[in-house]
Design an enzyme around this catalytic site. Sequence first.
Site, PDB file in Angstrom:
ATOM      1  N   LYS A 177       0.462  -1.135   0.126  1.00 25.45           N
ATOM      2  CA  LYS A 177       0.320   0.105   0.487  1.00 25.45           C
ATOM      3  C   LYS A 177       0.606   0.932  -0.595  1.00 25.45           C
ATOM      4  O   LYS A 177       1.507   1.591   1.036  1.00 25.45           O
ATOM      5  CB  LYS A 177      -0.984   0.136   1.425  1.00 25.45           C
ATOM      6  CG  LYS A 177      -2.640   0.779   0.944  1.00 25.45           C
ATOM      7  CD  LYS A 177      -1.856   1.762   0.783  1.00 25.45           C
ATOM      8  CE  LYS A 177      -1.884   2.939   2.037  1.00 25.45           C
ATOM      9  NZ  LYS A 177      -1.786   4.290   1.680  1.00 25.45           N
ATOM     10  N   CYS A 286      14.141   9.903   6.843  1.00 26.83           N
ATOM     11  CA  CYS A 286      13.598   9.121   8.231  1.00 26.83           C
ATOM     12  C   CYS A 286      14.782   9.092   8.863  1.00 26.83           C
ATOM     13  O   CYS A 286      14.842   9.589  10.065  1.00 26.83           O
ATOM     14  CB  CYS A 286      13.080   7.912   8.229  1.00 26.83           C
ATOM     15  SG  CYS A 286      13.855   6.841   6.877  1.00 26.83           S
ATOM     16  N   GLU A 385      10.527  15.952  15.379  1.00 21.30           N
ATOM     17  CA  GLU A 385      11.426  15.495  14.286  1.00 21.30           C
ATOM     18  C   GLU A 385      10.413  15.878  13.333  1.00 21.30           C
ATOM     19  O   GLU A 385       9.011  16.353  13.093  1.00 21.30           O
ATOM     20  CB  GLU A 385      10.540  13.569  13.598  1.00 21.30           C
ATOM     21  CG  GLU A 385      10.994  13.341  11.916  1.00 21.30           C
ATOM     22  CD  GLU A 385      10.412  12.226  11.484  1.00 21.30           C
ATOM     23  OE1 GLU A 385       9.196  11.673  12.285  1.00 21.30           O
ATOM     24  OE2 GLU A 385      11.523  11.169  11.346  1.00 21.30           O
TER      25      GLU A 385
HETATM   26  P1  NAI Z   1       1.958   8.771   7.901  1.00 20.97           P
HETATM   27  O1  NAI Z   1       2.160   7.848   9.182  1.00 20.97           O
HETATM   28  O2  NAI Z   1       0.381   8.536   7.908  1.00 20.97           O
HETATM   29  O3  NAI Z   1       2.597   7.665   6.556  1.00 20.97           O
HETATM   30  C1  NAI Z   1       2.582   6.692   6.269  1.00 20.97           C
HETATM   31  C2  NAI Z   1       1.549   5.254   5.291  1.00 20.97           C
HETATM   32  O4  NAI Z   1       1.422   5.044   6.550  1.00 20.97           O
HETATM   33  C3  NAI Z   1       1.042   6.025   4.228  1.00 20.97           C
HETATM   34  O5  NAI Z   1       0.936   5.029   3.008  1.00 20.97           O
HETATM   35  C4  NAI Z   1      -0.117   6.240   5.063  1.00 20.97           C
HETATM   36  O6  NAI Z   1      -1.573   5.927   3.800  1.00 20.97           O
HETATM   37  C5  NAI Z   1      -0.479   5.390   6.220  1.00 20.97           C
HETATM   38  N1  NAI Z   1      -1.528   4.907   6.799  1.00 20.97           N
HETATM   39  C6  NAI Z   1      -2.146   6.323   7.374  1.00 20.97           C
HETATM   40  N2  NAI Z   1      -2.745   5.869   8.340  1.00 20.97           N
HETATM   41  C7  NAI Z   1      -3.527   4.664   8.214  1.00 20.97           C
HETATM   42  C8  NAI Z   1      -3.920   3.944   9.157  1.00 20.97           C
HETATM   43  N3  NAI Z   1      -4.934   4.346  10.068  1.00 20.97           N
HETATM   44  N4  NAI Z   1      -3.390   2.941   8.826  1.00 20.97           N
HETATM   45  C9  NAI Z   1      -2.237   2.088   8.268  1.00 20.97           C
HETATM   46  N5  NAI Z   1      -2.059   3.405   7.300  1.00 20.97           N
HETATM   47  C10 NAI Z   1      -1.874   4.304   7.308  1.00 20.97           C
HETATM   48  O7  NAI Z   1       2.950   9.965   7.886  1.00 20.97           O
HETATM   49  P2  NAI Z   1       2.772  10.763   6.974  1.00 20.97           P
HETATM   50  O8  NAI Z   1       0.790  12.188   8.020  1.00 20.97           O
HETATM   51  O9  NAI Z   1       2.237  11.393   5.559  1.00 20.97           O
HETATM   52  O10 NAI Z   1       3.426  12.373   7.867  1.00 20.97           O
HETATM   53  C11 NAI Z   1       3.162  12.289   8.971  1.00 20.97           C
HETATM   54  C12 NAI Z   1       4.398  12.708  10.028  1.00 20.97           C
HETATM   55  O11 NAI Z   1       5.271  11.304   9.565  1.00 20.97           O
HETATM   56  C13 NAI Z   1       5.497  13.045   9.448  1.00 20.97           C
HETATM   57  O12 NAI Z   1       6.276  14.693   9.206  1.00 20.97           O
HETATM   58  C14 NAI Z   1       6.712  12.405   9.391  1.00 20.97           C
HETATM   59  O13 NAI Z   1       7.886  13.113  10.830  1.00 20.97           O
HETATM   60  C15 NAI Z   1       6.652  11.268   9.678  1.00 20.97           C
HETATM   61  N6  NAI Z   1       6.894  10.489   8.956  1.00 20.97           N
HETATM   62  C16 NAI Z   1       8.199   9.531   8.602  1.00 20.97           C
HETATM   63  C17 NAI Z   1       8.756   8.479   7.573  1.00 20.97           C
HETATM   64  C18 NAI Z   1       9.872   8.344   7.623  1.00 20.97           C
HETATM   65  O14 NAI Z   1      10.439   7.518   6.756  1.00 20.97           O
HETATM   66  N7  NAI Z   1       9.830   6.866   8.949  1.00 20.97           N
HETATM   67  C19 NAI Z   1       7.553   8.632   6.548  1.00 20.97           C
HETATM   68  C20 NAI Z   1       6.896   9.935   6.320  1.00 20.97           C
HETATM   69  C21 NAI Z   1       6.204  10.167   7.218  1.00 20.97           C
END
Ligand code: NAI
Length: 483
Positions: A177, A286, A385
Amino acid sequence: MNKLVKPEGAYPAIIGGERVFTAQSIEVIDPATGKAFATVARCGAQEVDLAVAAARRAFSTWRLTTAAERGRLLSRFAQVITQHADELAALESRDTGKPLRQAKVDVAFSVRYFEYYSNMVEAVFGSVIPAATDRFTFTTREAYGVTGHIIPWNYPLGIASRTLAPALAAGNCCVLKPAEQAPLSSVRLAELALEAGFPAGVLNVVPGLGAEAGADLSGHTGIDHVSFTGSVPVGRKIAEAAAGNLIPAALELGGKSPNIVLADADLDVVTPVVASAILQNAGQTCSAGARLLVHRDVHTELVSRLKDIFASTTIGAGNTDPDLGPVISALQHQRVSELVEIGRDEAELIHGGGRPAGAAYEEGYFFEPTLFDHVAPQAAIAQREIFGPVLTVTPFGDLEEAVAIANGTDYGLVAGVWTRNIGRANWMIRELHCGQVMVNTFSNGVELPFGGRKKSGYGVEKGYDALLAFTHVKGAVVMMSKD
Ligand code: NAI
Ligand code: MG
Protein backbone atom coordinates in the site's frame (compact mmCIF):
# COMPACT_ATOMS: atom_id res chain seq x y z
CA MET A 1 -14.34 -4.39 -8.03
CA ASN A 2 -14.69 -2.20 -11.08
CA LYS A 3 -12.26 -2.82 -13.91
CA LEU A 4 -13.08 0.51 -15.52
CA VAL A 5 -11.49 1.66 -18.75
CA LYS A 6 -8.25 3.56 -18.20
CA PRO A 7 -8.90 7.30 -18.12
CA GLU A 8 -6.10 9.61 -19.26
CA GLY A 9 -3.28 9.92 -16.67
CA ALA A 10 -4.92 7.34 -14.43
CA TYR A 11 -2.86 4.79 -12.55
CA PRO A 12 -4.49 1.53 -11.47
CA ALA A 13 -4.12 -0.93 -8.66
CA ILE A 14 -2.25 -4.11 -9.61
CA ILE A 15 -4.10 -7.14 -8.30
CA GLY A 16 -3.47 -10.71 -9.36
CA GLY A 17 -1.48 -9.49 -12.36
CA GLU A 18 -4.29 -7.24 -13.62
CA ARG A 19 -4.62 -3.48 -13.85
CA VAL A 20 -7.63 -2.56 -11.78
CA PHE A 21 -9.29 0.86 -12.00
CA THR A 22 -11.58 1.62 -9.08
CA ALA A 23 -14.82 3.62 -9.27
CA GLN A 24 -13.29 6.36 -7.13
CA SER A 25 -9.80 7.72 -7.56
CA ILE A 26 -7.34 9.98 -5.77
CA GLU A 27 -5.78 13.07 -7.34
CA VAL A 28 -1.99 12.89 -7.45
CA ILE A 29 -0.40 16.25 -6.73
CA ASP A 30 2.81 17.79 -8.07
CA PRO A 31 4.31 19.46 -4.97
CA ALA A 32 6.04 22.11 -7.10
CA THR A 33 2.69 23.50 -8.30
CA GLY A 34 0.13 22.14 -5.85
CA LYS A 35 -1.84 20.91 -8.88
CA ALA A 36 -3.02 17.42 -9.79
CA PHE A 37 -1.24 15.79 -12.74
CA ALA A 38 -2.61 12.25 -12.54
CA THR A 39 -5.05 10.11 -10.63
CA VAL A 40 -4.59 6.80 -8.90
CA ALA A 41 -6.98 4.04 -7.87
CA ARG A 42 -8.59 4.44 -4.47
CA CYS A 43 -8.74 0.93 -3.11
CA GLY A 44 -10.94 -0.10 -0.23
CA ALA A 45 -11.77 -3.27 1.67
CA GLN A 46 -12.96 -5.07 -1.46
CA GLU A 47 -9.74 -4.53 -3.45
CA VAL A 48 -7.58 -5.32 -0.42
CA ASP A 49 -9.51 -8.60 0.02
CA LEU A 50 -8.92 -9.46 -3.62
CA ALA A 51 -5.22 -8.58 -3.42
CA VAL A 52 -4.68 -10.68 -0.30
CA ALA A 53 -6.56 -13.57 -1.93
CA ALA A 54 -4.48 -13.22 -5.11
CA ALA A 55 -1.28 -13.24 -3.06
CA ARG A 56 -2.46 -16.33 -1.16
CA ARG A 57 -3.19 -18.16 -4.41
CA ALA A 58 0.17 -17.17 -5.84
CA PHE A 59 1.92 -18.35 -2.68
CA SER A 60 0.72 -21.92 -3.22
CA THR A 61 3.19 -22.22 -6.12
CA TRP A 62 5.67 -19.43 -5.25
CA ARG A 63 6.54 -21.20 -2.00
CA LEU A 64 7.71 -24.21 -3.99
CA THR A 65 10.11 -22.27 -6.21
CA THR A 66 13.79 -22.73 -5.51
CA ALA A 67 15.95 -19.96 -4.13
CA ALA A 68 17.85 -20.02 -7.43
CA GLU A 69 14.66 -19.44 -9.43
CA ARG A 70 13.62 -16.53 -7.23
CA GLY A 71 17.13 -15.11 -7.42
CA ARG A 72 17.06 -15.18 -11.22
CA LEU A 73 13.70 -13.38 -11.28
CA LEU A 74 14.91 -10.72 -8.85
CA SER A 75 17.98 -10.22 -11.00
CA ARG A 76 15.83 -9.91 -14.13
CA PHE A 77 13.64 -7.41 -12.26
CA ALA A 78 16.74 -5.32 -11.43
CA GLN A 79 17.55 -5.26 -15.16
CA VAL A 80 14.02 -4.20 -16.13
CA ILE A 81 14.06 -1.40 -13.55
CA THR A 82 17.43 -0.28 -14.95
CA GLN A 83 15.93 -0.18 -18.46
CA HIS A 84 13.20 2.14 -17.14
CA ALA A 85 15.49 4.22 -14.92
CA ASP A 86 14.92 7.56 -16.66
CA GLU A 87 11.16 7.13 -16.75
CA LEU A 88 11.01 6.09 -13.08
CA ALA A 89 13.25 8.93 -11.94
CA ALA A 90 11.18 11.54 -13.80
CA LEU A 91 7.95 10.10 -12.37
CA GLU A 92 9.33 9.95 -8.83
CA SER A 93 10.67 13.50 -9.09
CA ARG A 94 7.29 14.83 -10.28
CA ASP A 95 5.29 12.94 -7.69
CA THR A 96 7.46 13.70 -4.64
CA GLY A 97 9.01 17.02 -5.69
CA LYS A 98 12.53 15.74 -5.14
CA PRO A 99 15.40 16.95 -7.35
CA LEU A 100 15.85 14.75 -10.42
CA ARG A 101 19.38 13.66 -9.54
CA GLN A 102 18.17 12.50 -6.12
CA ALA A 103 15.37 10.54 -7.81
CA LYS A 104 18.03 8.92 -10.02
CA VAL A 105 19.91 7.85 -6.91
CA ASP A 106 16.67 6.37 -5.56
CA VAL A 107 16.24 4.33 -8.75
CA ALA A 108 19.82 3.09 -8.44
CA PHE A 109 19.05 2.04 -4.86
CA SER A 110 15.92 0.25 -6.03
CA VAL A 111 17.97 -1.70 -8.57
CA ARG A 112 20.57 -2.47 -5.94
CA TYR A 113 18.00 -3.89 -3.50
CA PHE A 114 16.76 -6.40 -6.04
CA GLU A 115 20.30 -7.20 -7.16
CA TYR A 116 21.53 -7.62 -3.58
CA TYR A 117 18.75 -9.98 -2.54
CA SER A 118 19.01 -11.88 -5.81
CA ASN A 119 22.57 -12.66 -4.74
CA MET A 120 21.75 -13.28 -1.10
CA VAL A 121 18.76 -15.55 -1.48
CA GLU A 122 20.72 -18.78 -1.80
CA ALA A 123 22.42 -18.10 1.51
CA VAL A 124 19.25 -18.69 3.51
CA PHE A 125 19.40 -22.06 5.17
CA GLY A 126 18.83 -23.80 8.46
CA SER A 127 21.20 -25.80 10.59
CA VAL A 128 21.77 -29.33 11.77
CA ILE A 129 21.67 -29.38 15.54
CA PRO A 130 23.72 -31.79 17.64
CA ALA A 131 21.18 -33.52 19.89
CA ALA A 132 20.22 -37.12 20.75
CA THR A 133 22.13 -39.56 18.51
CA ASP A 134 19.11 -41.68 17.63
CA ARG A 135 17.50 -38.88 15.67
CA PHE A 136 18.26 -36.23 13.12
CA THR A 137 17.53 -32.70 14.39
CA PHE A 138 17.51 -29.76 12.02
CA THR A 139 15.94 -26.44 11.11
CA THR A 140 14.69 -24.95 7.87
CA ARG A 141 13.64 -21.39 7.11
CA GLU A 142 10.25 -20.83 5.57
CA ALA A 143 8.52 -17.79 4.13
CA TYR A 144 5.69 -16.33 6.21
CA GLY A 145 3.22 -16.45 3.32
CA VAL A 146 1.43 -13.20 2.49
CA THR A 147 3.20 -10.07 3.69
CA GLY A 148 1.64 -6.59 3.90
CA HIS A 149 3.79 -3.52 3.24
CA ILE A 150 2.68 0.02 4.00
CA ILE A 151 5.11 2.69 2.87
CA PRO A 152 5.41 6.49 3.04
CA TRP A 153 5.84 9.18 0.39
CA ASN A 154 9.41 10.36 1.01
CA TYR A 155 11.30 7.61 -0.86
CA PRO A 156 8.46 5.60 -2.42
CA LEU A 157 10.57 3.62 -4.85
CA GLY A 158 13.48 3.17 -2.46
CA ILE A 159 11.37 2.06 0.49
CA ALA A 160 9.10 -0.16 -1.62
CA SER A 161 12.21 -1.91 -2.94
CA ARG A 162 13.83 -2.06 0.49
CA THR A 163 10.87 -3.95 1.93
CA LEU A 164 9.71 -5.96 -1.11
CA ALA A 165 13.08 -7.32 -2.27
CA PRO A 166 13.89 -9.35 0.87
CA ALA A 167 10.24 -10.39 1.31
CA LEU A 168 10.02 -11.73 -2.26
CA ALA A 169 13.48 -13.28 -2.09
CA ALA A 170 12.51 -15.14 1.08
CA GLY A 171 9.53 -16.60 -0.80
CA ASN A 172 6.64 -14.43 0.38
CA CYS A 173 3.89 -12.95 -1.78
CA CYS A 174 3.33 -9.27 -1.16
CA VAL A 175 0.58 -6.67 -0.98
CA LEU A 176 1.94 -3.11 -1.00
CA LYS A 177 0.00 0.00 0.00
CA PRO A 178 1.85 3.13 -1.20
CA ALA A 179 1.23 6.56 0.33
CA GLU A 180 -1.56 8.60 -1.25
CA GLN A 181 0.83 11.57 -1.66
CA ALA A 182 3.23 9.68 -3.97
CA PRO A 183 1.82 6.36 -5.21
CA LEU A 184 2.85 6.28 -8.88
CA SER A 185 6.27 4.63 -8.81
CA SER A 186 4.84 1.73 -6.78
CA VAL A 187 2.27 1.08 -9.47
CA ARG A 188 4.95 1.17 -12.15
CA LEU A 189 7.15 -1.13 -10.07
CA ALA A 190 4.39 -3.76 -9.95
CA GLU A 191 3.83 -3.42 -13.71
CA LEU A 192 7.55 -3.88 -14.32
CA ALA A 193 7.56 -6.93 -12.04
CA LEU A 194 5.04 -8.54 -14.38
CA GLU A 195 7.19 -7.57 -17.36
CA ALA A 196 10.19 -9.17 -15.64
CA GLY A 197 8.25 -12.43 -15.36
CA PHE A 198 6.96 -12.53 -11.80
CA PRO A 199 3.83 -14.70 -11.71
CA ALA A 200 0.51 -12.89 -11.25
CA GLY A 201 -0.32 -12.24 -7.61
CA VAL A 202 3.24 -12.45 -6.27
CA LEU A 203 3.37 -8.64 -6.04
CA ASN A 204 0.13 -6.69 -5.68
CA VAL A 205 -0.22 -2.93 -5.19
CA VAL A 206 -3.33 -1.37 -3.66
CA PRO A 207 -3.09 2.43 -3.74
CA GLY A 208 -5.48 4.24 -1.43
CA LEU A 209 -5.86 6.29 1.69
CA GLY A 210 -4.23 5.36 4.97
CA ALA A 211 -7.52 5.14 6.84
CA GLU A 212 -9.01 2.97 4.07
CA ALA A 213 -6.65 0.65 2.15
CA GLY A 214 -3.91 1.09 4.79
CA ALA A 215 -6.13 0.14 7.71
CA ASP A 216 -7.81 -2.61 5.68
CA LEU A 217 -4.46 -4.16 4.81
CA SER A 218 -2.79 -3.89 8.22
CA GLY A 219 -5.86 -5.37 9.94
CA HIS A 220 -6.52 -8.07 7.34
CA THR A 221 -6.82 -11.57 8.78
CA GLY A 222 -5.26 -12.99 5.60
CA ILE A 223 -1.78 -11.51 6.04
CA ASP A 224 1.01 -13.21 7.96
CA HIS A 225 3.40 -10.29 8.52
CA VAL A 226 3.20 -6.52 8.20
CA SER A 227 5.97 -4.00 7.51
CA PHE A 228 5.43 -0.30 7.97
CA THR A 229 7.47 2.86 7.47
CA GLY A 230 5.97 6.18 8.50
CA SER A 231 4.88 8.17 11.53
CA VAL A 232 4.86 7.10 15.17
CA PRO A 233 1.07 7.42 15.68
CA VAL A 234 0.29 5.29 12.62
CA GLY A 235 3.05 2.86 13.59
CA ARG A 236 1.24 2.34 16.87
CA LYS A 237 -1.99 1.60 14.97
CA ILE A 238 -0.20 -0.91 12.76
CA ALA A 239 1.27 -2.63 15.85
CA GLU A 240 -2.20 -2.78 17.40
CA ALA A 241 -3.69 -4.26 14.24
CA ALA A 242 -0.86 -6.81 14.07
CA ALA A 243 -1.40 -7.69 17.73
CA GLY A 244 -5.08 -8.28 16.97
CA ASN A 245 -4.13 -10.89 14.39
CA LEU A 246 -1.09 -12.10 16.36
CA ILE A 247 1.26 -11.53 13.46
CA PRO A 248 4.73 -9.97 13.56
CA ALA A 249 5.19 -6.34 12.62
CA ALA A 250 8.31 -4.45 11.56
CA LEU A 251 8.09 -0.70 12.17
CA GLU A 252 10.46 2.01 10.87
CA LEU A 253 9.24 5.25 12.40
CA GLY A 254 11.82 7.90 11.65
CA GLY A 255 14.05 9.77 14.03
CA LYS A 256 15.87 12.85 15.15
CA SER A 257 19.32 11.66 14.25
CA PRO A 258 22.46 13.55 15.27
CA ASN A 259 25.64 14.35 13.39
CA ILE A 260 28.28 14.64 16.11
CA VAL A 261 31.36 16.65 15.14
CA LEU A 262 34.39 16.36 17.41
CA ALA A 263 37.04 19.06 17.60
CA ASP A 264 39.56 17.10 15.50
CA ALA A 265 37.21 16.45 12.55
CA ASP A 266 38.18 17.60 9.06
CA LEU A 267 35.68 20.40 8.45
CA ASP A 268 36.30 20.34 4.69
CA VAL A 269 34.89 16.82 4.66
CA VAL A 270 32.25 17.40 7.33
CA THR A 271 30.56 20.54 6.02
CA PRO A 272 29.02 19.39 2.71
CA VAL A 273 27.92 16.07 4.19
CA VAL A 274 26.26 17.63 7.23
CA ALA A 275 24.43 20.03 4.88
CA SER A 276 23.25 17.32 2.50
CA ALA A 277 22.24 15.06 5.41
CA ILE A 278 19.45 17.55 6.16
CA LEU A 279 18.81 19.16 2.75
CA GLN A 280 18.57 15.92 0.76
CA ASN A 281 14.91 15.28 -0.08
CA ALA A 282 14.08 18.56 1.70
CA GLY A 283 14.85 16.95 5.05
CA GLN A 284 12.06 14.41 4.59
CA THR A 285 14.27 11.45 5.34
CA CYS A 286 13.76 9.03 8.22
CA SER A 287 17.50 9.00 8.83
CA ALA A 288 18.07 12.72 8.17
CA GLY A 289 20.94 14.26 10.12
CA ALA A 290 18.53 16.70 11.76
CA ARG A 291 20.63 17.70 14.75
CA LEU A 292 24.20 18.94 14.50
CA LEU A 293 26.05 18.48 17.78
CA VAL A 294 29.39 20.23 17.45
CA HIS A 295 32.36 20.67 19.79
CA ARG A 296 32.54 24.28 20.94
CA ASP A 297 36.10 24.70 19.58
CA VAL A 298 34.87 24.30 15.99
CA HIS A 299 31.29 25.45 16.46
CA THR A 300 31.57 29.02 15.11
CA GLU A 301 33.60 27.96 12.09
CA LEU A 302 31.26 25.11 11.12
CA VAL A 303 28.09 27.19 11.51
CA SER A 304 29.60 29.90 9.33
CA ARG A 305 30.48 27.37 6.62
CA LEU A 306 27.00 25.80 6.80
CA LYS A 307 25.36 29.20 6.51
CA ASP A 308 27.26 29.77 3.25
CA ILE A 309 26.04 26.44 1.84
CA PHE A 310 22.44 27.07 2.93
CA ALA A 311 22.57 30.55 1.38
CA SER A 312 23.81 29.23 -1.96
CA THR A 313 21.34 26.33 -2.16
CA THR A 314 19.22 26.48 -5.31
CA ILE A 315 15.50 25.90 -4.87
CA GLY A 316 12.99 24.82 -7.51
CA ALA A 317 10.75 22.14 -8.97
CA GLY A 318 12.31 18.67 -8.80
CA ASN A 319 12.43 18.26 -12.58
CA THR A 320 14.60 21.41 -12.93
CA ASP A 321 17.13 19.56 -10.75
CA PRO A 322 17.80 22.18 -8.08
CA ASP A 323 19.61 21.42 -4.81
CA LEU A 324 16.32 21.62 -2.90
CA GLY A 325 12.78 20.82 -4.05
CA PRO A 326 9.47 21.50 -2.32
CA VAL A 327 8.18 19.45 0.61
CA ILE A 328 5.52 16.89 -0.22
CA SER A 329 2.25 18.64 0.64
CA ALA A 330 0.50 21.71 2.01
CA LEU A 331 0.04 19.82 5.28
CA GLN A 332 3.75 19.01 5.54
CA HIS A 333 4.60 22.64 4.73
CA GLN A 334 2.31 23.71 7.55
CA ARG A 335 3.86 21.22 10.01
CA VAL A 336 7.36 22.44 9.20
CA SER A 337 6.29 26.11 9.41
CA GLU A 338 4.69 25.62 12.81
CA LEU A 339 7.80 24.04 14.30
CA VAL A 340 10.02 26.72 12.79
CA GLU A 341 7.81 29.39 14.37
CA ILE A 342 8.30 27.69 17.74
CA GLY A 343 12.03 27.57 17.00
CA ARG A 344 12.24 31.34 16.53
CA ASP A 345 11.44 31.75 20.23
CA GLU A 346 13.71 28.94 21.34
CA ALA A 347 16.92 29.49 19.43
CA GLU A 348 18.86 31.77 17.11
CA LEU A 349 17.70 31.69 13.50
CA ILE A 350 20.81 31.91 11.31
CA HIS A 351 19.29 31.33 7.89
CA GLY A 352 15.92 30.71 6.22
CA GLY A 353 12.76 30.30 8.23
CA GLY A 354 9.92 30.13 5.74
CA ARG A 355 8.74 30.13 2.15
CA PRO A 356 11.36 31.58 -0.22
CA ALA A 357 10.49 34.96 -1.72
CA GLY A 358 9.45 35.15 -5.37
CA ALA A 359 6.56 34.29 -7.66
CA ALA A 360 8.08 30.91 -8.54
CA TYR A 361 7.60 29.74 -4.98
CA GLU A 362 4.07 30.89 -4.30
CA GLU A 363 2.10 27.88 -5.45
CA GLY A 364 4.25 24.91 -4.55
CA TYR A 365 5.25 23.74 -1.10
CA PHE A 366 8.70 25.35 -0.99
CA PHE A 367 10.58 25.93 2.24
CA GLU A 368 13.96 27.62 2.63
CA PRO A 369 16.94 25.74 4.01
CA THR A 370 16.74 26.74 7.65
CA LEU A 371 19.51 26.85 10.22
CA PHE A 372 19.03 27.35 13.96
CA ASP A 373 22.01 27.83 16.27
CA HIS A 374 22.39 27.59 20.05
CA VAL A 375 19.50 25.15 20.27
CA ALA A 376 19.01 23.78 23.79
CA PRO A 377 18.87 19.96 23.83
CA GLN A 378 15.34 20.02 25.26
CA ALA A 379 13.97 22.61 22.82
CA ALA A 380 10.97 21.41 20.79
CA ILE A 381 12.91 21.82 17.53
CA ALA A 382 15.68 19.57 18.96
CA GLN A 383 13.23 16.93 20.16
CA ARG A 384 10.49 16.65 17.52
CA GLU A 385 10.92 15.24 14.03
CA ILE A 386 10.44 18.27 11.78
CA PHE A 387 10.72 16.39 8.46
CA GLY A 388 11.72 19.51 6.57
CA PRO A 389 15.00 21.24 5.57
CA VAL A 390 15.68 22.47 9.10
CA LEU A 391 18.95 21.87 10.93
CA THR A 392 19.42 22.56 14.64
CA VAL A 393 22.90 23.21 16.02
CA THR A 394 23.85 22.48 19.63
CA PRO A 395 27.42 23.00 20.87
CA PHE A 396 28.93 20.58 23.39
CA GLY A 397 32.05 20.50 25.61
CA ASP A 398 33.07 16.86 26.01
CA LEU A 399 32.21 13.43 24.64
CA GLU A 400 30.02 12.40 27.55
CA GLU A 401 27.94 15.49 27.09
CA ALA A 402 27.72 14.86 23.33
CA VAL A 403 26.48 11.30 23.88
CA ALA A 404 23.97 12.40 26.53
CA ILE A 405 22.51 14.98 24.14
CA ALA A 406 22.59 12.53 21.22
CA ASN A 407 20.72 9.89 23.25
CA GLY A 408 18.37 12.41 24.82
CA THR A 409 15.40 12.16 22.48
CA ASP A 410 12.54 9.67 22.12
CA TYR A 411 14.12 8.39 18.90
CA GLY A 412 17.14 6.24 18.09
CA LEU A 413 17.58 5.55 14.37
CA VAL A 414 21.09 6.51 13.19
CA ALA A 415 23.99 8.75 14.20
CA GLY A 416 26.97 10.28 12.40
CA VAL A 417 30.29 10.68 14.20
CA TRP A 418 33.08 12.87 12.84
CA THR A 419 36.56 12.42 14.28
CA ARG A 420 40.03 11.21 13.29
CA ASN A 421 40.46 9.51 16.66
CA ILE A 422 39.67 5.81 16.28
CA GLY A 423 39.33 5.17 20.01
CA ARG A 424 36.78 7.92 20.44
CA ALA A 425 34.88 6.73 17.38
CA ASN A 426 34.64 3.24 18.83
CA TRP A 427 33.60 4.53 22.24
CA MET A 428 30.81 6.54 20.59
CA ILE A 429 29.67 3.50 18.58
CA ARG A 430 29.24 1.60 21.83
CA GLU A 431 27.49 4.39 23.73
CA LEU A 432 25.06 5.70 21.11
CA HIS A 433 21.57 4.31 21.58
CA CYS A 434 20.50 3.82 17.97
CA GLY A 435 20.42 1.25 15.20
CA GLN A 436 23.30 2.41 13.02
CA VAL A 437 26.39 4.57 13.48
CA MET A 438 28.32 6.09 10.57
CA VAL A 439 31.84 7.41 11.17
CA ASN A 440 33.23 10.10 8.84
CA THR A 441 30.39 9.49 6.41
CA PHE A 442 26.62 9.76 6.47
CA SER A 443 25.76 7.11 3.91
CA ASN A 444 24.99 3.50 4.63
CA GLY A 445 23.98 1.44 1.58
CA VAL A 446 21.74 -1.59 1.24
CA GLU A 447 24.08 -4.12 2.87
CA LEU A 448 24.12 -2.73 6.40
CA PRO A 449 21.23 -3.69 8.71
CA PHE A 450 19.03 -0.72 9.54
CA GLY A 451 16.37 -0.32 12.19
CA GLY A 452 15.53 1.79 15.16
CA ARG A 453 15.46 1.79 18.91
CA LYS A 454 12.90 3.48 21.14
CA LYS A 455 10.20 5.35 19.15
CA SER A 456 12.12 4.83 15.92
CA GLY A 457 10.45 1.43 15.92
CA TYR A 458 11.55 -2.19 15.81
CA GLY A 459 12.49 -4.84 13.31
CA VAL A 460 15.30 -4.80 10.80
CA GLU A 461 15.58 -3.73 7.19
CA LYS A 462 18.45 -4.03 4.71
CA GLY A 463 21.30 -6.50 4.77
CA TYR A 464 21.17 -10.25 5.31
CA ASP A 465 19.23 -9.75 8.55
CA ALA A 466 16.22 -8.35 6.67
CA LEU A 467 16.11 -11.45 4.50
CA LEU A 468 16.07 -13.71 7.57
CA ALA A 469 13.43 -11.46 9.15
CA PHE A 470 11.03 -12.40 6.34
CA THR A 471 11.31 -16.08 7.26
CA HIS A 472 10.51 -18.11 10.31
CA VAL A 473 12.39 -21.08 11.60
CA LYS A 474 10.88 -24.55 11.47
CA GLY A 475 12.47 -27.22 13.61
CA ALA A 476 12.27 -30.87 12.66
CA VAL A 477 13.30 -34.02 14.40
CA VAL A 478 13.39 -37.40 12.62
CA MET A 479 13.96 -40.69 14.44
CA MET A 480 16.52 -43.01 12.89
CA SER A 481 15.82 -46.65 12.30
CA LYS A 482 17.52 -49.59 10.61
CA ASP A 483 14.38 -51.15 9.16
P1 NAI B 1 1.79 8.47 7.89
O1 NAI B 1 2.38 7.63 8.94
O2 NAI B 1 0.36 8.91 8.05
O3 NAI B 1 1.87 7.74 6.46
C1 NAI B 1 2.66 6.62 6.15
C2 NAI B 1 1.82 5.55 5.48
O4 NAI B 1 0.84 5.06 6.39
C3 NAI B 1 1.02 6.02 4.24
O5 NAI B 1 1.00 4.99 3.28
C4 NAI B 1 -0.37 6.20 4.80
O6 NAI B 1 -1.38 6.08 3.83
C5 NAI B 1 -0.44 5.06 5.79
N1 NAI B 1 -1.45 5.20 6.83
C6 NAI B 1 -1.95 6.35 7.38
N2 NAI B 1 -2.88 6.07 8.31
C7 NAI B 1 -2.99 4.72 8.34
C8 NAI B 1 -3.78 3.81 9.12
N3 NAI B 1 -4.66 4.25 10.02
N4 NAI B 1 -3.63 2.49 8.92
C9 NAI B 1 -2.72 2.04 8.03
N5 NAI B 1 -1.96 2.84 7.26
C10 NAI B 1 -2.10 4.17 7.42
O7 NAI B 1 2.72 9.73 7.70
P2 NAI B 1 2.33 11.21 7.22
O8 NAI B 1 1.10 11.70 7.91
O9 NAI B 1 2.30 11.24 5.76
O10 NAI B 1 3.58 12.03 7.78
C11 NAI B 1 3.56 12.53 9.11
C12 NAI B 1 4.92 12.51 9.75
O11 NAI B 1 5.37 11.17 9.84
C13 NAI B 1 6.01 13.23 9.01
O12 NAI B 1 6.01 14.60 9.29
C14 NAI B 1 7.23 12.54 9.55
O13 NAI B 1 7.57 13.10 10.80
C15 NAI B 1 6.76 11.12 9.75
N6 NAI B 1 7.13 10.25 8.60
C16 NAI B 1 8.19 9.41 8.73
C17 NAI B 1 8.61 8.65 7.65
C18 NAI B 1 9.78 7.74 7.73
O14 NAI B 1 10.48 7.55 6.74
N7 NAI B 1 10.02 7.11 8.86
C19 NAI B 1 7.95 8.75 6.35
C20 NAI B 1 6.79 9.61 6.33
C21 NAI B 1 6.43 10.33 7.43
MG1 MG C 1 2.52 13.61 -5.28
